[in-house]
Scaffold this motif. Structure first.
Motif, PDB file in Angstrom:
ATOM      1  N   LEU A  69       0.833  -1.203   0.000  1.00 10.29           N
ATOM      2  CA  LEU A  69       0.000   0.000   0.000  1.00 10.29           C
ATOM      3  C   LEU A  69       0.868   1.254   0.000  1.00 10.29           C
ATOM      4  O   LEU A  69       0.592   2.212  -0.721  1.00 10.29           O
ATOM      5  CB  LEU A  69      -0.921  -0.004   1.227  1.00 10.29           C
ATOM      6  CG  LEU A  69      -2.096  -0.969   1.175  1.00 10.29           C
ATOM      7  CD1 LEU A  69      -2.631  -1.245   2.577  1.00 10.29           C
ATOM      8  CD2 LEU A  69      -3.196  -0.416   0.272  1.00 10.29           C
ATOM      9  N   GLY A  70       1.930   1.237   0.801  1.00  8.43           N
ATOM     10  CA  GLY A  70       2.839   2.378   0.851  1.00  8.43           C
ATOM     11  C   GLY A  70       3.469   2.678  -0.489  1.00  8.43           C
ATOM     12  O   GLY A  70       3.659   3.845  -0.855  1.00  8.43           O
ATOM     13  N   ALA A  71       3.789   1.627  -1.242  1.00 10.58           N
ATOM     14  CA  ALA A  71       4.399   1.814  -2.561  1.00 10.58           C
ATOM     15  C   ALA A  71       3.386   2.304  -3.589  1.00 10.58           C
ATOM     16  O   ALA A  71       3.740   3.003  -4.538  1.00 10.58           O
ATOM     17  CB  ALA A  71       5.024   0.500  -3.026  1.00 10.58           C
ATOM     18  N   ALA A  72       2.112   1.952  -3.401  1.00  8.34           N
ATOM     19  CA  ALA A  72       1.099   2.254  -4.410  1.00  8.34           C
ATOM     20  C   ALA A  72       0.377   3.581  -4.188  1.00  8.34           C
ATOM     21  O   ALA A  72      -0.076   4.203  -5.150  1.00  8.34           O
ATOM     22  CB  ALA A  72       0.058   1.123  -4.442  1.00  8.34           C
ATOM     23  N   LEU A  73       0.264   4.006  -2.945  1.00  6.48           N
ATOM     24  CA  LEU A  73      -0.548   5.180  -2.646  1.00  6.48           C
ATOM     25  C   LEU A  73       0.279   6.462  -2.710  1.00  6.48           C
ATOM     26  O   LEU A  73       1.486   6.440  -2.490  1.00  6.48           O
ATOM     27  CB  LEU A  73      -1.189   5.027  -1.260  1.00  6.48           C
ATOM     28  CG  LEU A  73      -2.184   3.873  -1.121  1.00  6.48           C
ATOM     29  CD1 LEU A  73      -2.656   3.739   0.328  1.00  6.48           C
ATOM     30  CD2 LEU A  73      -3.378   4.043  -2.060  1.00  6.48           C
ATOM     31  N   PRO A  74      -0.397   7.603  -2.955  1.00  3.07           N
ATOM     32  CA  PRO A  74       0.311   8.888  -3.018  1.00  3.07           C
ATOM     33  C   PRO A  74       0.669   9.374  -1.613  1.00  3.07           C
ATOM     34  O   PRO A  74       0.356   8.734  -0.617  1.00  3.07           O
ATOM     35  CB  PRO A  74      -0.730   9.812  -3.657  1.00  3.07           C
ATOM     36  CG  PRO A  74      -2.035   9.247  -3.187  1.00  3.07           C
ATOM     37  CD  PRO A  74      -1.836   7.751  -3.175  1.00  3.07           C
ATOM     38  N   GLY A  75       1.280  10.539  -1.538  1.00  4.38           N
ATOM     39  CA  GLY A  75       1.549  11.164  -0.247  1.00  4.38           C
ATOM     40  C   GLY A  75       0.277  11.732   0.352  1.00  4.38           C
ATOM     41  O   GLY A  75      -0.734  11.904  -0.342  1.00  4.38           O
TER      42      GLY A  75
END
Length: 198
Positions: free
Chosen positions: A42-48
């Motif tokens: 999720l961290g790699a896929a989602l924006p800031g």
């Protein structure tokens, strides 16, 4: 840009092959290895994000921390009690077949389709609905919400337009490690995505 809210359900708390149980607010389980991997994905896929809210449980906090781990400018995680998992009452920590034997398939289907609370579960739906409605009025920016399946579904029940949009979904449920996106502007909230995994 208006307000964009990404709602994440925490990662796995059971190992592969382990019989699932109804885990709620009284059972504070950590993520297992696959749950940690889901959170990293999720961290790699989602924006800031500009703001992060999480239920104050091990599984939700660890998921939020993993999502933010690679971001140098990540905001501080804010505890939000209204996002804490529901209390399954007599079914807390019970095997799924025992839960079905007690409440029946129809009650569980109504919970997944309409957030109709099964007998004996402690949900405080009004508090949850109020929390989501307050969030929709927060203005602009990107907000990450990390919660549980029981709390997340009330986002879709918090506004009449969202209710109508959610009728097209097979379920209100978010799978572990999955997310939904709701955008808010002057016309109110609208559902962009639901139950997507990276």
């Amino acid at each position: 840009m208006g307000l964009i809210v990404t709602i994440v359900r925490h990662g796995n708390t059971f190992e592969t092959g382990e019989p699932p149980r109804r885990i709620g607010a009284r059972t504070d389980l950590p993520l297992v290895a696959s749950g940690q991997a889901q959170a990293r994905a999720l961290g790699a896929a989602l924006p800031g994000f500009d703001r992060v809210l999480a239920a104050p449980l091990l599984r939700t906090r660890a998921t939020a921390e993993a999502i933010l781990a690679t971001r140098a400018d990540a905001p501080t995680i804010e505890d939000a009690d209204w996002l804490t998992e529901i209390d399954h009452g007599p079914d807390e920590d019970a095997a799924e077949d025992a839960v079905l034997a007690r409440i029946g398939h129809a009650a569980l289907a109504a919970w997944d389709a309409e957030a109709r609370v099964p007998d004996g579960w402690i949900v405080d739906a009004e508090r949850r609905l109020a929390g989501w409605r307050d969030l929709w009025r927060q203005g602009a920016g990107r907000v990450l919400v990390v919660t549980s399946n029981g709390a997340a579904r009330f986002a879709l029940r918090s506004d009449e337009s969202l209710r109508r949009q959610a009728e097209a979904l097979p379920s209100l449920k978010l799978r572990t490690g999955a997310y939904g996106v709701i955008a808010c502007d002057a016309d109110g909230p609208r559902l962009i995505d639901w139950d997507r995994r990276p």
